[in-house]
Design a protein around this motif. Structure first.
Motif, PDB file in Angstrom:
ATOM      1  N   PHE A  78     -13.839   8.069  -1.128  1.00 59.12           N
ATOM      2  CA  PHE A  78     -12.410   8.630  -2.056  1.00 59.12           C
ATOM      3  C   PHE A  78     -11.253   7.818  -1.466  1.00 59.12           C
ATOM      4  O   PHE A  78     -10.595   7.237  -3.022  1.00 59.12           O
ATOM      5  N   LEU A  82      -9.627   4.891  -4.383  1.00 65.25           N
ATOM      6  CA  LEU A  82      -7.916   4.744  -4.090  1.00 65.25           C
ATOM      7  C   LEU A  82      -7.733   3.223  -3.681  1.00 65.25           C
ATOM      8  O   LEU A  82      -6.707   2.518  -4.667  1.00 65.25           O
ATOM      9  N   PHE A  89      -3.179  -2.460  -9.190  1.00 65.41           N
ATOM     10  CA  PHE A  89      -2.079  -2.345  -9.950  1.00 65.41           C
ATOM     11  C   PHE A  89      -1.409  -2.307  -8.689  1.00 65.41           C
ATOM     12  O   PHE A  89       0.185  -2.621  -8.965  1.00 65.41           O
ATOM     13  N   GLU A  97      -3.637   3.593   5.276  1.00 61.46           N
ATOM     14  CA  GLU A  97      -3.161   4.045   5.911  1.00 61.46           C
ATOM     15  C   GLU A  97      -3.137   4.169   7.184  1.00 61.46           C
ATOM     16  O   GLU A  97      -2.953   4.445   8.523  1.00 61.46           O
TER      17      GLU A  97
ATOM     18  N   ASN B  17       4.274   5.564   9.935  1.00 69.56           N
ATOM     19  CA  ASN B  17       3.765   4.264   8.944  1.00 69.56           C
ATOM     20  C   ASN B  17       2.447   5.011   8.396  1.00 69.56           C
ATOM     21  O   ASN B  17       1.466   4.363   7.541  1.00 69.56           O
ATOM     22  N   VAL B  18       2.614   6.147   7.705  1.00 69.29           N
ATOM     23  CA  VAL B  18       1.806   7.394   6.686  1.00 69.29           C
ATOM     24  C   VAL B  18       2.082   7.278   6.088  1.00 69.29           C
ATOM     25  O   VAL B  18       3.080   8.577   5.816  1.00 69.29           O
ATOM     26  N   SER B  19       2.320   6.953   4.656  1.00 70.35           N
ATOM     27  CA  SER B  19       3.119   7.458   3.656  1.00 70.35           C
ATOM     28  C   SER B  19       2.334   8.821   3.637  1.00 70.35           C
ATOM     29  O   SER B  19       1.432   9.958   3.514  1.00 70.35           O
ATOM     30  N   THR B  21       2.724  10.621   0.471  1.00 64.60           N
ATOM     31  CA  THR B  21       2.283  10.653  -0.717  1.00 64.60           C
ATOM     32  C   THR B  21       0.703  11.816  -0.434  1.00 64.60           C
ATOM     33  O   THR B  21      -0.291  11.710  -0.131  1.00 64.60           O
ATOM     34  N   HIS B  22       0.622  12.471  -1.717  1.00 67.29           N
ATOM     35  CA  HIS B  22      -0.608  13.243  -1.383  1.00 67.29           C
ATOM     36  C   HIS B  22      -1.462  12.113  -2.842  1.00 67.29           C
ATOM     37  O   HIS B  22      -1.328  11.671  -3.911  1.00 67.29           O
ATOM     38  N   PRO B  23      -2.998  12.115  -1.541  1.00 66.01           N
ATOM     39  CA  PRO B  23      -3.508  10.980  -2.369  1.00 66.01           C
ATOM     40  C   PRO B  23      -4.602  11.501  -3.742  1.00 66.01           C
ATOM     41  O   PRO B  23      -4.967  10.900  -4.311  1.00 66.01           O
ATOM     42  N   LEU B  24      -4.421  13.205  -4.182  1.00 72.58           N
ATOM     43  CA  LEU B  24      -5.039  13.242  -5.439  1.00 72.58           C
ATOM     44  C   LEU B  24      -3.589  12.671  -6.205  1.00 72.58           C
ATOM     45  O   LEU B  24      -4.190  13.125  -7.230  1.00 72.58           O
ATOM     46  N   GLU B  26      -1.771  10.547  -6.065  1.00 67.90           N
ATOM     47  CA  GLU B  26      -2.017   9.047  -6.220  1.00 67.90           C
ATOM     48  C   GLU B  26      -2.627   8.767  -7.764  1.00 67.90           C
ATOM     49  O   GLU B  26      -2.959   8.145  -8.182  1.00 67.90           O
ATOM     50  N   LEU B  27      -4.416   9.300  -7.091  1.00 73.32           N
ATOM     51  CA  LEU B  27      -5.729   9.517  -8.033  1.00 73.32           C
ATOM     52  C   LEU B  27      -5.328   9.314  -9.478  1.00 73.32           C
ATOM     53  O   LEU B  27      -5.807   8.555  -9.881  1.00 73.32           O
ATOM     54  N   MET B  30      -2.831   7.168 -10.954  1.00 68.59           N
ATOM     55  CA  MET B  30      -3.254   5.622 -10.964  1.00 68.59           C
ATOM     56  C   MET B  30      -4.210   5.934 -12.001  1.00 68.59           C
ATOM     57  O   MET B  30      -4.980   4.828 -13.196  1.00 68.59           O
ATOM     58  N   LEU B  31      -5.764   6.926 -12.226  1.00 69.75           N
ATOM     59  CA  LEU B  31      -6.288   6.945 -13.316  1.00 69.75           C
ATOM     60  C   LEU B  31      -6.061   7.042 -14.733  1.00 69.75           C
ATOM     61  O   LEU B  31      -5.919   6.009 -15.521  1.00 69.75           O
TER      62      LEU B  31
END
Lengths: 165, 276
Positions: A78, A82, A89, A97, B17-19, B21-24, B26-27, B30-31
């Motif tokens: 996963f 990403l 992009f 991270e 150091n860790v964003s 944003t929820h990874p899903l 983001e997915l 971008m998709l």
């Protein structure tokens, strides 16, 4: 439906691994962070600095020794998906991270645990290095890992009379 | 005197150091972006292909003739060519069809299909001849394929397919699962486009059939037989051809609005009966 799945088995295997990566990956990450926070709290009294000079300690040094902590954390499908999309992009690869953050903090924690075992009062001259395990980590169909190594000089204070440790 | 730095124990801040944003999320962003991007490129390529195809002379297309036919093979069939020749004689003088050298081949294959290949070759599968009851039905099929030549559809399909292959392999490499996913979803757009082309070719075929035989008899018989065999409409959603029922409805509407008469059909040539 069954026939459709068989015809596109590649695609469904890919979806399966991405889903597995997301499910298992986030579960592991949550557990890992919980453990990291707990142990960081427990080792709070052991200071770690990046300074090279022991002069600021202000007391006699009994012994100085090298302490090392290292860890390898794997990417999952996963996170990789990403990252691949990010390659198109541009922008911050946020999926990696947390991976690198976990690896760094775990490495420092292990180093601190090693220092505590030696009876150290503090660690100076902390250095952190990161490397990719499997140089093919960014190639196709390869899932790589990140290694973080933390090392420093553990300072053990001389035992004062009447002090128990 | 040396200054001493006091040590204050503080827990590490989690957030820097860790964003967050929820990874899903983001997915999906971008998709979604990727799908839109591919869609835009695909549509642009389609428009460019359509513009270019109209300007490519038939001579250029004839250069491709041999390559395409080699993939199918089959024997040049005199009885089929005679039907095609009669149809061709009714085509208006200024039609691009006259620049083609129309040849009909019969190929051993159980599939009920016929294909128009670049350069003017039509390949009819024996499976289709086995389903046909009259000369008029066969003429309808050949006239339909001629419609594809007249509209230069095979070149369009070639151009679009090529464009699609180029985008997908540029983005993801020649054979990856992501390529399959993207080309699969874009091919469903392609299917709608090609269903429109098939409907156009049906209309062209019907007009040519009527001009050649003087009536529209036999134009829908073949599709009615197909429809009886495939009552399920679902598999036709992403197919290159519309469902036979839809084709029958469109043909009937045209027959009614143009007032095409319907008469007895001509039985099949004995040479074609032997195929069955």
């Amino acid at each position: 439906m069954g026939e459709f799945i068989l015809q596109h088995s590649d695609f469904f295997i890919f979806i399966f691994f991405v889903a597995l990566g997301y499910g298992a990956g986030s579960l592991m990450e949550r557990n890992h962070y919980r453990s990291i926070r707990k142990r960081e709290q427990a080792l709070l009294s052991l200071p770690v600095t990046t300074t090279e000079h022991e002069s600021f300690i202000g007391s006699e040094i009994g012994e100085a020794t090298l302490v090392v902590g290292s860890v390898v954390v794997s990417i999952d499908y996963f996170k990789r998906l990403l990252a691949i999309l990010r390659n198109i992009f541009g922008g911050a690869v946020t999926s990696y991270e947390s991976l690198v953050d976990r690896a760094r903090r775990e490495a420092i924690l292990r180093m601190k645990e090693a220092a505590r075992q030696q009876g150290a009062a503090l660690v100076i001259n902390l250095r952190l290095e990161t490397s990719a395990i499997g140089q093919q980590a960014n190639r196709k169909r390869q899932v790589g890992s990140v290694e973080a190594i933390a090392y420093g000089t553990a300072i053990i204070l001389p035992a004062a009379p009447g002090d128990d440790g | 005197m040396q200054s001493k730095i006091p040590f204050i124990a503080r827990s590490t801040d989690d957030t820097v150091n860790v964003s967050r944003t929820h990874p899903l999320a983001e997915l999906f962003w971008m998709l979604g972006g990727l799908v839109v991007l591919c869609g835009i490129i695909f549509i642009a390529l389609g428009i460019i292909t359509d513009l270019v195809v109209a300007r490519v002379p038939v001579k250029v297309e004839r250069a491709l003739r041999g390559i395409a036919l080699d993939q199918y093979g089959g024997e040049r069939h005199p009885a089929l060519n005679e039907i095609a020749g009669n149809l061709l004689a009714q085509v208006p003088r200024d039609s691009p069809l006259h620049d083609y050298e129309i040849n009909v081949y019969l190929m051993e294959n159980e599939e009920i299909n016929a294909v128009a290949l670049p350069g003017g070759n039509i390949v009819v599968f024996t499976g289709l001849v086995a389903q046909v009851e009259s000369e008029n039905e066969l003429a309808m099929v050949l006239a339909h394929e001629m419609g594809h030549f007249s509209h230069r559809d095979h070149l369009r399909g070639l151009g679009r397919g090529l464009g699609l292959a180029v985008i997908v392999s540029l983005l993801f490499g020649p054979d990856s699962s992501a390529s399959d996913l993207v080309s699969g979803s874009l091919l469903s757009f392609q299917a709608h486009y090609s269903q429109d082309q098939e409907a156009d070719a049906d209309r062209y075929g019907l007009d040519l059939l009527v001009r050649s035989y003087g009536h529209a008899g036999g134009s829908i018989d073949f599709f009615e037989r197909l429809a009886a065999q495939h009552p399920d409409r679902l598999p036709y959603l992403f197919a290159s051809h519309p469902h036979p029922d839809a084709r029958i409805a469109a043909l009937k509407e045209r027959i009614d609005s143009y007032g095409y008469p319907s008469q007895e059909t001509i039985p099949l040539d004995s040479a074609l009966y032997d195929v069955r």
